[in-house]
Design a protein around this motif. Sequence first.
Motif, PDB file in Angstrom:
ATOM      1  N   SER A   1       2.845  -6.395  -8.135  1.00  0.00           N
ATOM      2  CA  SER A   1       4.031  -5.653  -8.566  1.00  0.00           C
ATOM      3  C   SER A   1       5.294  -6.406  -8.167  1.00  0.00           C
ATOM      4  CB  SER A   1       4.044  -4.262  -7.922  1.00  0.00           C
ATOM      5  OG  SER A   1       4.234  -4.379  -6.515  1.00  0.00           O
ATOM      6  N   ALA A   2       6.406  -5.983  -8.744  1.00  0.00           N
ATOM      7  CA  ALA A   2       7.679  -6.629  -8.416  1.00  0.00           C
ATOM      8  C   ALA A   2       8.008  -6.495  -6.924  1.00  0.00           C
ATOM      9  CB  ALA A   2       8.794  -6.019  -9.261  1.00  0.00           C
ATOM     10  N   LEU A   3       7.693  -5.354  -6.345  1.00  0.00           N
ATOM     11  CA  LEU A   3       7.940  -5.163  -4.918  1.00  0.00           C
ATOM     12  C   LEU A   3       7.078  -6.103  -4.085  1.00  0.00           C
ATOM     13  CD1 LEU A   3       8.234  -1.292  -4.456  1.00  0.00           C
ATOM     14  CD2 LEU A   3      10.028  -3.008  -4.110  1.00  0.00           C
ATOM     15  N   ALA A   4       5.826  -6.320  -4.500  1.00  0.00           N
ATOM     16  CA  ALA A   4       4.930  -7.205  -3.754  1.00  0.00           C
ATOM     17  C   ALA A   4       5.427  -8.637  -3.765  1.00  0.00           C
ATOM     18  CB  ALA A   4       3.528  -7.127  -4.335  1.00  0.00           C
ATOM     19  N   ARG A   5       6.157  -9.031  -4.819  1.00  0.00           N
ATOM     20  CA  ARG A   5       6.654 -10.403  -4.919  1.00  0.00           C
ATOM     21  C   ARG A   5       7.992 -10.600  -4.220  1.00  0.00           C
ATOM     22  NH1 ARG A   5       4.896  -9.412 -10.266  1.00  0.00           N
ATOM     23  NH2 ARG A   5       7.067  -9.135 -10.952  1.00  0.00           N
TER      24      ARG A   5
ATOM     25  N   GLY B   1      -2.826   1.847  -8.654  1.00  0.00           N
ATOM     26  CA  GLY B   1      -1.689   1.315  -9.390  1.00  0.00           C
ATOM     27  C   GLY B   1      -0.505   2.247  -9.467  1.00  0.00           C
ATOM     28  N   GLY B   2      -0.517   3.308  -8.662  1.00  0.00           N
ATOM     29  CA  GLY B   2       0.590   4.247  -8.665  1.00  0.00           C
ATOM     30  C   GLY B   2       1.808   3.705  -7.934  1.00  0.00           C
ATOM     31  N   ALA B   3       2.786   4.579  -7.735  1.00  0.00           N
ATOM     32  CA  ALA B   3       4.018   4.189  -7.059  1.00  0.00           C
ATOM     33  C   ALA B   3       3.732   3.809  -5.609  1.00  0.00           C
ATOM     34  CB  ALA B   3       5.020   5.344  -7.121  1.00  0.00           C
ATOM     35  N   PRO B   4       4.621   3.044  -4.975  1.00  0.00           N
ATOM     36  CA  PRO B   4       4.428   2.677  -3.577  1.00  0.00           C
ATOM     37  C   PRO B   4       4.478   3.917  -2.673  1.00  0.00           C
ATOM     38  CG  PRO B   4       6.622   2.067  -4.309  1.00  0.00           C
ATOM     39  CD  PRO B   4       5.879   2.488  -5.531  1.00  0.00           C
ATOM     40  N   ALA B   5       4.025   3.747  -1.431  1.00  0.00           N
ATOM     41  CA  ALA B   5       3.983   4.883  -0.510  1.00  0.00           C
ATOM     42  C   ALA B   5       4.045   4.396   0.931  1.00  0.00           C
ATOM     43  CB  ALA B   5       2.712   5.694  -0.713  1.00  0.00           C
ATOM     44  N   PHE B   6       4.544   5.273   1.798  1.00  0.00           N
ATOM     45  CA  PHE B   6       4.516   5.022   3.233  1.00  0.00           C
ATOM     46  C   PHE B   6       3.241   5.644   3.807  1.00  0.00           C
ATOM     47  CE2 PHE B   6       9.081   4.604   2.467  1.00  0.00           C
ATOM     48  CZ  PHE B   6       9.391   3.504   3.252  1.00  0.00           C
TER      49      PHE B   6
ATOM     50  N   LEU C   1      -3.939  -4.261  -1.166  1.00  0.00           N
ATOM     51  CA  LEU C   1      -2.602  -3.698  -1.126  1.00  0.00           C
ATOM     52  C   LEU C   1      -1.654  -4.737  -0.541  1.00  0.00           C
ATOM     53  CD1 LEU C   1      -3.265  -0.083   0.238  1.00  0.00           C
ATOM     54  CD2 LEU C   1      -2.604  -0.695  -2.104  1.00  0.00           C
ATOM     55  N   ALA C   2      -0.383  -4.588  -0.866  1.00  0.00           N
ATOM     56  CA  ALA C   2       0.629  -5.503  -0.337  1.00  0.00           C
ATOM     57  C   ALA C   2       1.647  -4.707   0.465  1.00  0.00           C
ATOM     58  CB  ALA C   2       1.320  -6.258  -1.471  1.00  0.00           C
TER      59      ALA C   2
END
Length: 334
Positions: free
Chosen positions: A212-216, A275-280, A295-296
């Motif tokens: 995902s864009a966040l992972a990069r 593949g859902g939204a990120p989470a804490f 997971l990243a």
Amino acid sequence: MVKRRTPRASRRPGPASSGRVTVHPQGRLVTVALPDLDALALLVGVARTGSIGAAARAAGVSQQAGSERIRAVEAQVGLQLVRRGARGSELTSAGVVVVESAARLLDVAAELEHALGGLRTDRDRDLAVWSSMTVAETVLPGWLVRLGQRQAAEGRTPTTVSLTATNTHQVVTAVQDGRADLGFVEGLRAPPGVRSRGLTTDELVLVTAPGSALARRRTPLTPAEVAALPTVARERGSGTREVVEQALAAHGLVAAPPVAELTTATAVRQAVLAGGAPAFVSRRLVARELEARALAEVRTGLSLTRTFRAVWSGGREPAAGPARDLVALARAAG
């Protein structure tokens, strides 16, 4: 049916050999010194055997110690209770009255001791534990296994533990109203209204699907970017959600509404894996997925370290028995 009010009485500890009871008959204060139960049992033994020596032997003390105990009781109550003679001992008229009441008191004490023993047995046999989801899904199973192994090694029957997994707020409520003997929660601070003890620390991490864009992303998210981020979150009342909200509040920020609210930490993790939204989530919960790169981790500028705590009602320590043993094992495990 009308319940009759009885005069209030307060019991205060007196010397080691006696108690003192203050009663309030018709508004007057009258303090009565009560001999201890062992002394009364010895006096009852004298009435039954006709001998201080025989009563002392039955009580497991010497005749001299028995005589001294009888004299101490007589001095305490201000009455001669036993008349000594060459052929043995007999009760005075005052001694007869005292023994009649003492026998009833000893019977009640024996009933109370039996009832307390039953309650202690029930407490040691069953333990109601309530736990926050993250604690229940990460460290608590290991703690419970260690408790059972320790009890078995000591020759004790392992305690039957009933576990209810829910959010931190509901755990605290269950401890307060007595449904839970012991609770485990997570958060930045100890919850009010209950006793608590810190056990170990835990770190929340923001995770996302690989690729995902966040992972990069190479640089950490700012607090403002985190606040604006659509996430999968736990329900309100969960320790995980409260920690994130408090971390954002420290920067004057409020989190955007989540895209989904789930009631277990495992469900949140599975949603991100799908593949859902990120989470804490707790780092403990996703350690294997992060290592396997399923997971990243997304770095943030937030402080997200919290404490796992045991919570209970009552004294400074958990109740003696399996509850106290479980807390001690949890602290040692870290």
